[in-house]
Design a protein around this motif. Structure first.
Motif, PDB file in Angstrom:
ATOM      1  N   LEU A  61     -12.752  22.233 -31.325  1.00 54.13           N
ATOM      2  CA  LEU A  61     -12.447  20.848 -30.978  1.00 54.13           C
ATOM      3  C   LEU A  61     -10.961  20.532 -31.128  1.00 54.13           C
ATOM      4  CD1 LEU A  61     -15.429  18.911 -32.623  1.00 54.13           C
ATOM      5  CD2 LEU A  61     -15.125  19.514 -30.216  1.00 54.13           C
ATOM      6  N   ASN A  62     -10.226  21.491 -31.703  1.00 48.64           N
ATOM      7  CA  ASN A  62      -8.783  21.319 -31.895  1.00 48.64           C
ATOM      8  C   ASN A  62      -8.491  19.992 -32.590  1.00 48.64           C
ATOM      9  OD1 ASN A  62      -6.059  21.989 -31.703  1.00 48.64           O
ATOM     10  ND2 ASN A  62      -5.823  20.987 -29.707  1.00 48.64           N
ATOM     11  N   THR A  63      -9.138  19.774 -33.726  1.00 51.61           N
ATOM     12  CA  THR A  63      -8.965  18.514 -34.450  1.00 51.61           C
ATOM     13  C   THR A  63      -7.516  18.319 -34.871  1.00 51.61           C
ATOM     14  OG1 THR A  63      -9.644  19.624 -36.502  1.00 51.61           O
ATOM     15  CG2 THR A  63     -11.339  18.411 -35.288  1.00 51.61           C
ATOM     16  N   GLN A  64      -7.054  17.068 -34.768  1.00 49.48           N
ATOM     17  CA  GLN A  64      -5.680  16.702 -35.078  1.00 49.48           C
ATOM     18  C   GLN A  64      -5.636  15.852 -36.342  1.00 49.48           C
ATOM     19  OE1 GLN A  64      -3.284  17.982 -32.949  1.00 49.48           O
ATOM     20  NE2 GLN A  64      -5.002  18.938 -31.872  1.00 49.48           N
ATOM     21  N   HIS A  65      -4.469  15.783 -36.952  1.00 50.71           N
ATOM     22  CA  HIS A  65      -4.331  15.016 -38.193  1.00 50.71           C
ATOM     23  C   HIS A  65      -4.579  13.526 -37.971  1.00 50.71           C
ATOM     24  CE1 HIS A  65      -0.336  14.322 -36.428  1.00 50.71           C
ATOM     25  NE2 HIS A  65      -0.273  13.256 -37.202  1.00 50.71           N
ATOM     26  N   ASP A  66      -4.385  13.058 -36.732  1.00 48.88           N
ATOM     27  CA  ASP A  66      -4.582  11.637 -36.460  1.00 48.88           C
ATOM     28  C   ASP A  66      -5.936  11.340 -35.827  1.00 48.88           C
ATOM     29  OD1 ASP A  66      -3.987  12.935 -34.112  1.00 48.88           O
ATOM     30  OD2 ASP A  66      -2.549  11.436 -33.395  1.00 48.88           O
ATOM     31  N   ASP A  67      -6.832  12.327 -35.795  1.00 48.58           N
ATOM     32  CA  ASP A  67      -8.186  12.080 -35.297  1.00 48.58           C
ATOM     33  C   ASP A  67      -8.953  11.190 -36.262  1.00 48.58           C
ATOM     34  OD1 ASP A  67      -8.540  13.273 -32.785  1.00 48.58           O
ATOM     35  OD2 ASP A  67      -8.797  15.262 -33.661  1.00 48.58           O
ATOM     36  N   VAL A  68      -9.856  10.388 -35.726  1.00 48.40           N
ATOM     37  CA  VAL A  68     -10.774   9.570 -36.515  1.00 48.40           C
ATOM     38  C   VAL A  68     -12.180   9.852 -36.003  1.00 48.40           C
ATOM     39  CG1 VAL A  68     -11.470   7.235 -37.173  1.00 48.40           C
ATOM     40  CG2 VAL A  68      -9.030   7.768 -36.858  1.00 48.40           C
ATOM     41  N   VAL A  69     -13.060  10.274 -36.879  1.00 47.41           N
ATOM     42  CA  VAL A  69     -14.420  10.659 -36.487  1.00 47.41           C
ATOM     43  C   VAL A  69     -15.372   9.483 -36.645  1.00 47.41           C
ATOM     44  CG1 VAL A  69     -16.356  12.215 -36.969  1.00 47.41           C
ATOM     45  CG2 VAL A  69     -14.002  13.050 -37.152  1.00 47.41           C
ATOM     46  N   MET A  70     -16.113   9.193 -35.585  1.00 47.06           N
ATOM     47  CA  MET A  70     -17.154   8.160 -35.628  1.00 47.06           C
ATOM     48  C   MET A  70     -18.463   8.809 -36.061  1.00 47.06           C
ATOM     49  SD  MET A  70     -18.055   5.002 -35.064  1.00 47.06           S
ATOM     50  CE  MET A  70     -19.484   4.888 -36.129  1.00 47.06           C
ATOM     51  N   ALA A  71     -19.011   8.365 -37.200  1.00 52.39           N
ATOM     52  CA  ALA A  71     -20.233   8.954 -37.747  1.00 52.39           C
ATOM     53  C   ALA A  71     -21.349   7.924 -37.746  1.00 52.39           C
ATOM     54  CB  ALA A  71     -19.988   9.458 -39.167  1.00 52.39           C
ATOM     55  N   SER A  72     -22.382   8.186 -36.976  1.00 54.75           N
ATOM     56  CA  SER A  72     -23.540   7.298 -36.984  1.00 54.75           C
ATOM     57  C   SER A  72     -24.846   8.078 -36.996  1.00 54.75           C
ATOM     58  CB  SER A  72     -23.517   6.368 -35.758  1.00 54.75           C
ATOM     59  OG  SER A  72     -23.547   7.120 -34.560  1.00 54.75           O
TER      60      SER A  72
END
Length: 308
Positions: A61-72
């Motif tokens: 997913l190439n996660t970045q330091h500024d990513d925000v994950v939506m968890a539901s």
């Protein structure tokens, strides 16, 4: 006191005070399958299983330091437990939660308020986004990637989501027994001059295997590998494959096989690999379709845990 320590002490001292070495082979979690083949099975996952799948998924997913994950997604389900809870915590990503995944209006407001960039969901839940009149495209504008798993992605859901929100849905595949992610579609990326476009997704497939994951299609009886394009039993090998089923050596022996010195999970899924390495699922050999019946799975799992 813990809050003050976390706020005031340097990282090396926090590690000394609070971190303890764990055996990577020890059982870290026991999750119950959805029960698509009868009563839920207690799937034992080690620290290594979970950490490996977290790193594999984060990598693709190439996660970045500024990513925000939506968890539901519910944490009693492997998809919600590993990908939307443990992954952001381990990778140090901001995580925003909404308790009810069917409240898509509330989820959309949370995405908009916190500018979430990564969202994991299911085909059934994404259909609710398409149908809800109060969920607007602007609310999901910040999302850079939407991944669907836990059940087959309905093509009408994919098309409707793109038409309403302008966002593609990337379908993945997995099982509780694989902690859970096996493969996933990804956005296409620019490569070298000799290969200007690296194809990452193929609609209708469940993508390519994660790094460190081997997927083969074999004859369901002999377990001999089949030619490319020929349908058969999908089997999976990799560091995310479970330890076994809780107190059930017979089922464990049936699900886990060693072939040529490599440990494989027999998925029970029928599918085939194309020449580009994309996996397509066709059916279940057991003739039971997997459904995202989270409430039913939780209810049956709680009942089994109460039994002596």
């Amino acid at each position: 006191m813990t809050w003050l320590a976390v706020r005031c002490l340097p990282g090396w001292l926090l590690q000394t005070l609070f971190c303890r070495a764990q055996d990577a082979r020890a059982t870290a979690a026991i999750l119950f399958s959805s029960g698509s083949e009868g009563m839920p099975k207690g799937v034992m996952l080690s620290h290594r299983n979970l950490m490996a799948n977290i790193k594999q998924t984060s990598n693709v997913l190439n996660t970045q330091h500024d990513d925000v994950v939506m968890a539901s997604l519910p944490t009693f389900h492997a998809f919600g437990f590993t990908v939307t809870q443990l992954l952001p915590l381990v990778e140090g990503l901001p995580l925003v939660c909404h308790a009810d995944p069917t409240d898509v209006s509330g989820v959309a407001k949370t995405v908009s308020q916190h500018q979430a960039t990564v969202m994991f969901s299911t085909s059934s839940l994404l259909r609710l986004f398409n149908r809800h009149p109060k969920v607007q495209a602007e609310q999901l504008h910040s999302l850079r990637i939407v991944v669907a798993g836990a059940e087959k992605l309905d093509e009408r859901v994919r098309e409707g989501f793109m038409a309403k929100f302008g966002k593609p849905i990337y379908e993945g595949y997995g099982a509780t027994e694989t902690a859970p992610v096996v493969s996933v579609n990804l956005p296409d990326t620019l490569g070298s001059r000799s290969q200007p476009l690296q194809k990452g997704h193929q609609p209708g497939t469940v993508g390519m295997p994660l790094p460190g994951t081997s997927v083969k299609v074999v004859d369901p009886e002999s377990l001999d590998e089949l030619p490319t394009g020929q349908a058969g039993m999908v089997i999976v090998s990799g560091p995310q494959v479970m330890q076994g089923y809780l107190n059930d050596p017979e089922r464990t022996a049936s699900a886990l096989k060693t072939l040529d010195g490599q440990r494989w999970y027999i998925t029970g899924d029928k599918g085939y690999m194309d020449e580009d390495g994309f996996l397509t699922l066709i059916d279940r050999y057991t003739r039971f379709a997997k459904k995202a019946d989270f409430a039913g799975a939780k209810r049956l799992a709680e009942q089994q845990l109460r039994e002596p």
